[in-house]
Write a protein that holds these residues in place. Structure first.
Motif, PDB file in Angstrom:
ATOM      1  N   SER A 473      34.889  23.830  88.875  1.00  0.00           N
ATOM      2  CA  SER A 473      35.879  22.830  88.453  1.00  0.00           C
ATOM      3  C   SER A 473      35.866  22.672  86.934  1.00  0.00           C
ATOM      4  CB  SER A 473      35.567  21.490  89.123  1.00  0.00           C
ATOM      5  OG  SER A 473      36.542  20.545  88.765  1.00  0.00           O
ATOM      6  N   GLU A 474      34.679  22.587  86.363  1.00  0.00           N
ATOM      7  CA  GLU A 474      34.581  22.417  84.903  1.00  0.00           C
ATOM      8  C   GLU A 474      35.140  23.643  84.172  1.00  0.00           C
ATOM      9  OE1 GLU A 474      30.540  19.754  85.487  1.00  0.00           O
ATOM     10  OE2 GLU A 474      30.422  21.730  84.523  1.00  0.00           O
ATOM     11  N   GLU A 475      34.821  24.827  84.693  1.00  0.00           N
ATOM     12  CA  GLU A 475      35.295  26.026  84.001  1.00  0.00           C
ATOM     13  C   GLU A 475      36.814  26.161  84.071  1.00  0.00           C
ATOM     14  OE1 GLU A 475      34.305  29.893  85.600  1.00  0.00           O
ATOM     15  OE2 GLU A 475      34.662  30.802  83.640  1.00  0.00           O
ATOM     16  N   LEU A 476      37.395  25.831  85.216  1.00  0.00           N
ATOM     17  CA  LEU A 476      38.863  25.935  85.326  1.00  0.00           C
ATOM     18  C   LEU A 476      39.528  25.046  84.289  1.00  0.00           C
ATOM     19  CD1 LEU A 476      39.400  25.937  89.204  1.00  0.00           C
ATOM     20  CD2 LEU A 476      39.420  27.893  87.657  1.00  0.00           C
ATOM     21  N   ASP A 477      39.017  23.814  84.141  1.00  0.00           N
ATOM     22  CA  ASP A 477      39.612  22.889  83.160  1.00  0.00           C
ATOM     23  C   ASP A 477      39.459  23.431  81.743  1.00  0.00           C
ATOM     24  OD1 ASP A 477      38.631  19.882  84.993  1.00  0.00           O
ATOM     25  OD2 ASP A 477      40.354  21.229  85.204  1.00  0.00           O
ATOM     26  N   ALA A 478      38.279  23.997  81.455  1.00  0.00           N
ATOM     27  CA  ALA A 478      38.049  24.525  80.099  1.00  0.00           C
ATOM     28  C   ALA A 478      38.952  25.729  79.831  1.00  0.00           C
ATOM     29  CB  ALA A 478      36.583  24.929  79.950  1.00  0.00           C
ATOM     30  N   LEU A 479      39.091  26.568  80.859  1.00  0.00           N
ATOM     31  CA  LEU A 479      39.926  27.776  80.702  1.00  0.00           C
ATOM     32  C   LEU A 479      41.382  27.379  80.487  1.00  0.00           C
ATOM     33  CD1 LEU A 479      39.773  30.845  80.750  1.00  0.00           C
ATOM     34  CD2 LEU A 479      40.014  30.776  83.223  1.00  0.00           C
ATOM     35  N   HIS A 480      41.830  26.384  81.234  1.00  0.00           N
ATOM     36  CA  HIS A 480      43.226  25.957  81.086  1.00  0.00           C
ATOM     37  C   HIS A 480      43.441  25.306  79.721  1.00  0.00           C
ATOM     38  CE1 HIS A 480      46.683  23.137  81.631  1.00  0.00           C
ATOM     39  NE2 HIS A 480      47.221  24.278  82.001  1.00  0.00           N
TER      40      HIS A 480
END
Ligand code: GCU
Length: 584
Positions: A473-480
């Motif tokens: 979840s954290e990585e998806l937000d950072a990637l977006h």
């Protein structure tokens, strides 16, 4: 590149069946003159891989030889005759009646030869030499020398840089087809929507520029629209407007039939008919829009893979797989990690599936040696893939590669080159690269959609789904945040041994796979910028041998290799259709 078809003005015949075959482990065939025909062969089924058809040749990757004989059907003498291969993996060399027609490198994409000057009325001998050797300057690569940065080398047998078995052989139908000398060579269809009208733009390429008339008729859903134009050039452009059009979508895969004819003196002398789906695809902000409406892709990464036939075309399995994808509530799949058969693509149009169409570029690496050759091959594959699949309404995106090892500086320019080529050939569809790197995948700067593969809770955070899901979840937000564009999780899953159970869930159990997919999908559904969830994989599939692949299989399928559901299949059906739940 049109798929051959038969009608009163052109004909196609299929040479599938039992051919003569010989392995050539000493690579003696060329010097022994097998190109003019060989003896000592044995029957082999075409189309199909050779690896599992015989007792003990599974890991043999060539060279091997095929031969078959054919006569020309009555009336083909005055025609232009072509020989077309749907897919030969990996390198094919072709002779007809002892004349070398040429060669083609790369599986999964069609190639053809004009054999008019060499074909006889009867007694034609067709010989094909095939080899699937793995090499660093091939795509997909193999036998790559080990390197501290590239951890993929030397962990599989056969030594692939990718996670599926490198099946070899003639994998799709071999067709002979005949057309008039003055014929329809290609059609390119682009559709638009204006209010309730469908705009169908047709570009016709001809084999000659002799003066004629081109007639375009679009039929379907109670409508018939026609355009008749003078054809004095090698190309003709037509625009057909369909009032009150029935648009194409997964829910309603409405197709029209486009009939294109070349005429002279009021008489048609060539005709080609093509299904047309009127739809649009676009990226706007964080959304992927089909006909102006936001999409959520639900489905799978897949393989063309089945017992005994290997990577060969098996029509009944295609029908079964679509039935299972409908049952489970999927509306989409990616052709991981190579273009699938024309038959698979045709049914995606008819049954309403959204396809991310992927080139055979998997396991790319960017060390200097062989880099230029790998780029040439990737360019060839992009051109061949778009030429073959550009008219499918089901194809909504091109994927230039799967999981490139992009940690080296050359990767970004490599994919910029391919991205620009794809856009120049087809400006209508989004283009992506499917990555395992995430934020350090620099190609995401220009790709239209971010496609990411992730296995937190499997390869890392083993057995710890809470921790893995938090990290996801954290990585998806950072990637977006870094790449503010639509995002598809193109792979997530867990190896699962059918019949293995554990409560609480434990890795390799059916419960663990079901729980992991459920937790991932909950996270994906909570992210407004996520436009797709593709589970890896739809079915268990054959790989090479390695410590990670028990018995040479990848068990991340939610169905077994012979298409039996695991617990996760039922769980996905609940999640994607609501069926099977109490209120479903
Ligand atoms: C990668 C890769 C797949 C592979 C999968 C796995 O993401 O793209 O081809 O099968 O991981 O390890 O199961």
């Amino acid at each position: 590149m049109l798929y051959p078809q038969s009608n009163p003005l052109r004909q196609s015949i299929d040479l599938s069946g039992f051919w003569d075959f010989r392995f050539d482990p000493e690579d003696a065939g060329l010097s022994a003159g097998w190109a003019n025909g060989f003896t000592g062969g044995y029957p082999i089924a075409v189309p199909a891989s050779w690896n599992d058809q015989f007792e003990d040749w599974r890991d043999y990757l060539g060279p091997a030889w095929y031969q078959t004989r054919f006569d020309l059907p009555w009336g083909w003498e005055e025609r232009r005759v072509y020989l077309r291969f749907g897919s030969v993996n990996y390198l094919a060399e072709i002779w007809l009646n002892g004349v070398r027609l040429g060669q083609h490198e790369g599986g999964h994409l069609p190639f053809e030869f004009d054999i008019t000057p060499h074909v006889k009325r009867e007694g034609n001998l067709l010989v094909v030499r095939v080899e699937g050797e793995l090499a660093p300057d091939r795509v997909p690569p193999g036998n790559v020398p080990p390197d501290p940065l590239d951890t993929f080398a030397g962990i599989n047998y056969p030594d692939t840089t990718f996670d599926f078995f490198p099946f070899c052989g003639i994998h799709r139908p071999v067709l002979l087809y005949a057309v008039p000398y003055d014929a329809i060579a290609d059609l390119t269809v682009v559709t638009e929507i204006v209010e309730n009208r469908g705009i169908v733009r047709v570009h016709l390429d001809r084999t000659t520029a002799d003066s004629a008339t081109a007639r375009f008729v679009l039929r379907g859903h109670g409508t018939e629209v026609m355009a008749e134009l003078p054809a004095a050039e090698e190309t003709v452009e037509a625009v057909l407007t369909v009032p009150g059009a029935a648009f194409w979508s997964p829910e309603e895969p409405n197709l029209y039939e486009l009939a294109v004819e070349l005429m002279r003196g009021g008489e048609a002398f060539d005709r080609y008919t093509l299904p047309v789906g009127i739809r649009t695809i676009a990226v706007e902000g964080d959304a992927l829009l089909l006909n102006g409406r936001p999409l959520m892709l639900k489905g799978f990464g897949r393989h063309e893979d089945f017992p005994i036939t290997g990577r060969g075309l098996v029509p009944a399995v295609i029908v079964k797989d679509y039935a299972l994808m409908k049952w489970i509530g999927a509306n989409s799949f990616r052709t991981s990690h190579y273009p699938y058969s024309e038959q698979m693509m045709d049914l995606a149009d008819r049954l309403g599936f959204l396809v991310i169409d992927e080139t055979p570029a998997v396991g790319l690496f960017f060390r200097e040696e062989g880099l230029e050759r790998r780029l040439e091959l990737c360019r060839q594959y992009v051109r061949e893939l778009i030429a073959r699949d550009k008219n499918h309404p089901s194809v909504i995106m091109w994927s230039l590669a799967n999981e490139p090892h992009s940690k080296r500086p050359a990767a970004k320019a490599f994919f910029r080159d391919l991205y620009d080529l794809a856009k120049s050939l087809d400006p209508t569809r989004p283009v992506t690269v499917v990555s395992m790197l995430g934020e350090t995948e620099e190609a995401f700067e220009f790709c239209d959609v971010v496609c990411l593969n992730r296995y937190y809770g499997w390869y890392t955070e083993c057995g710890q789904l809470d921790k893995g899901c938090r990290k996801l979840s954290e990585e998806l937000d950072a990637l977006h945040a870094k790449y503010p564009k639509p995002l598809i999780l193109t792979e997530f899953g867990a190896d699962t041994i059918p019949g293995c159970h554990a409560q609480p869930p434990e890795m390799f159990s059916e419960e663990y796979q079901a729980e992991m997919l459920t937790r991932y999908i909950e996270i994906l559904n909570s992210k407004p910028y996520v436009v797709g969830q593709h589970v890896w994989n739809m079915c268990d599939f054959k790989t090479g041998q390695s410590v990670r692949r028990m018995g040479g299989f990848n068990y991340k399928g939610v169905f077994t290799r012979d298409r039996r559901p695991k617990l996760a299949a039922h769980r996905l059906r609940e999640l994607w259709t609501g069926e099977g739940t109490k209120g479903g």
